[in-house]
Design an enzyme around this catalytic site. Structure first.
Site, PDB file in Angstrom:
ATOM      1  N   ASP A   1       0.857  -1.198   0.000  1.00  0.00           N
ATOM      2  CA  ASP A   1       0.000   0.000   0.000  1.00  0.00           C
ATOM      3  C   ASP A   1       0.888   1.242   0.000  1.00  0.00           C
ATOM      4  O   ASP A   1       2.092   1.148   0.182  1.00  0.00           O
ATOM      5  CB  ASP A   1      -0.901  -0.003   1.248  1.00  0.00           C
ATOM      6  CG  ASP A   1      -0.070  -0.094   2.527  1.00  0.00           C
ATOM      7  OD1 ASP A   1       0.168  -1.219   2.993  1.00  0.00           O
ATOM      8  OD2 ASP A   1       0.395   0.949   3.028  1.00  0.00           O
ATOM      9  N   ASP A  32       0.603   3.698   2.265  1.00  0.00           N
ATOM     10  CA  ASP A  32       0.396   4.352   3.556  1.00  0.00           C
ATOM     11  C   ASP A  32      -0.623   5.479   3.361  1.00  0.00           C
ATOM     12  O   ASP A  32      -1.429   5.417   2.439  1.00  0.00           O
ATOM     13  CB  ASP A  32       1.738   4.823   4.156  1.00  0.00           C
ATOM     14  CG  ASP A  32       1.664   4.901   5.672  1.00  0.00           C
ATOM     15  OD1 ASP A  32       1.287   3.895   6.300  1.00  0.00           O
ATOM     16  OD2 ASP A  32       1.956   5.969   6.233  1.00  0.00           O
TER      17      ASP A  32
HETATM   18  N1  LIG Z   1       1.291   1.263   5.686  1.00  0.00           N
HETATM   19  C1  LIG Z   1       1.853   0.398   6.530  1.00  0.00           C
HETATM   20  N2  LIG Z   1       2.352   0.829   7.713  1.00  0.00           N
HETATM   21  C2  LIG Z   1       2.937  -0.062   8.569  1.00  0.00           C
HETATM   22  N3  LIG Z   1       3.030  -1.367   8.330  1.00  0.00           N
HETATM   23  C3  LIG Z   1       2.535  -1.828   7.182  1.00  0.00           C
HETATM   24  N4  LIG Z   1       2.501  -3.065   6.666  1.00  0.00           N
HETATM   25  C4  LIG Z   1       1.889  -3.011   5.481  1.00  0.00           C
HETATM   26  N5  LIG Z   1       1.527  -1.739   5.194  1.00  0.00           N
HETATM   27  C5  LIG Z   1       1.930  -0.984   6.233  1.00  0.00           C
END
Ligand SMILES: Nc1ncnc2[nH]cnc12
Ligand SMILES: CSC[C@H]1O[C@H](OP(=O)(O)O)[C@H](O)[C@@H]1O
Length: 289
Positions: A209, A211
């Site tokens: 992703d 974030d």
């Molecule tokens: N955006 C994210 N922040 C922290 N850990 C994750 N693991 C997968 N995506 C994440």
């Protein structure tokens, strides 16, 4: 020396396939109970050990993963090279979901975890300027590319405590001010402990992703993370399948010194060392104690 490849599987990677003589085995450790049994076997003539970081069925939260027991258990099994496979968020537009980032630096923002095998009674300070092993990282890059994965060589992984995802202010700060490339919750203290245990360590961060900094996304969407995880897990297994041929069954000393990290690290005078702690350090530091 025989190569033994250890794989620590993160979210979405709870097993690997294709091992000959595969069996899940208990490994006891003076540092507690590992996350799960360890799957051992042989792949392409090389001994392998696989440990699911969160346990099969994903039972351990990032703050509760028994990191010391896990690294100690792998060391006890004779593991020489640890490949950490982890899900992560991305701070870079070009590091897209589905891509792998071969991490070479960390920023440690975790605060609620035991971070060292050493302490009062046996103090040690290992070098950590270069926290991952370039030789092992290069093998991961080659193998993942051969498996058809888009791979970014090098990147800074910000380890957060979690389990909640970051706020928007944190996400922007990590990306814009701190220069982090990816974010996850588990590579620390794992990488520190691997260095203390004189294990070569490579981190393969699989992007799930963007974030929450990304203008096209608001919250991290867990459904999307899980969907991407499934595809990433298949790619990770293909990468693992290519590693034995690249690393070989016999191992020369690490050219970067990972396997000699404790040579100059222990500070406590021999007559001041705590016998109980020394006993627990038998696998991790037995070479120098
Ligand atoms: N955006 C994210 N922040 C922290 N850990 C994750 N693991 C997968 N995506 C994440
Ligand atoms: C599934 S999203 C958050 C979760 O996934 C990552 O785990 P791992 O590093 O073990 O793959 C991340 O660090 C969080 O623990």
């Amino acid at each position: 020396m025989d190569t033994v490849i250890g794989i620590i599987g993160g979210s979405g990677v709870y097993e690997i396939d294709g091992l000959e003589e595969a069996r899940w085995q208990d490994v006891s450790s003076p540092w507690g109970t590992p996350s799960d049994q360890v799957l051992t076997g042989r792949l392409g003539g090389v001994n392998m050990a696989f440990l699911p970081r969160h346990g099969r069925g994903h039972v351990h939260a990032p703050s509760d993963v028994p990191y010391r027991a896990n690294i100690d258990a792998l060391k006890r099994l004779g593991v020489t090279d640890v490949i950490s496979v982890s899900a992560c968020g991305s701070f870079r537009e070009d590091m897209a979901p589905g891509d792998f980032v071969i991490v070479d630096q960390f920023i440690d923002r975790t605060f609620a975890r035991a971070k060292s095998f050493f302490g009062s009674g046996c103090v040690a300070h290992v070098g950590f300027a270069h926290p991952t092993c370039p030789r092992l990282s290069a093998a991961c890059t080659v193998s993942a590319r051969a498996a058809g994965v888009t791979v970014h060589e090098g990147g800074t992984y910000l380890a957060m405590e979690g389990p909640q995802f970051s706020t928007l202010a944190e996400s922007r700060m990590y990306r814009d001010q701190w220069g982090a490339d990816v974010i996850g919750m588990t590579n620390m203290p794992e990488a520190k402990l691997a260095r203390e245990a004189e294990l070569c360590y490579a981190s393969v961060a699989m992007v799930t992703d963007y974030d929450c900094w990304h203008p096209d996304h608001d919250e991290v969407d867990v459904a999307q993370v899980i969907a991407t995880l499934t595809g990433n897990g298949d790619k990770a297994r293909r990468m693992v399948a290519g590693l034995p041929a690249l690393l070989g069954a016999n191992r020369a000393p690490c050219p970067h010194g990972c396997d000699r990290a404790l040579d100059m690290a222990i500070m406590t005078a021999p007559d001041k060392r705590d016998p109980t702690l020394l006993g627990r350090l038998d696998a991790v530091a037995g070479r120098v104690l």
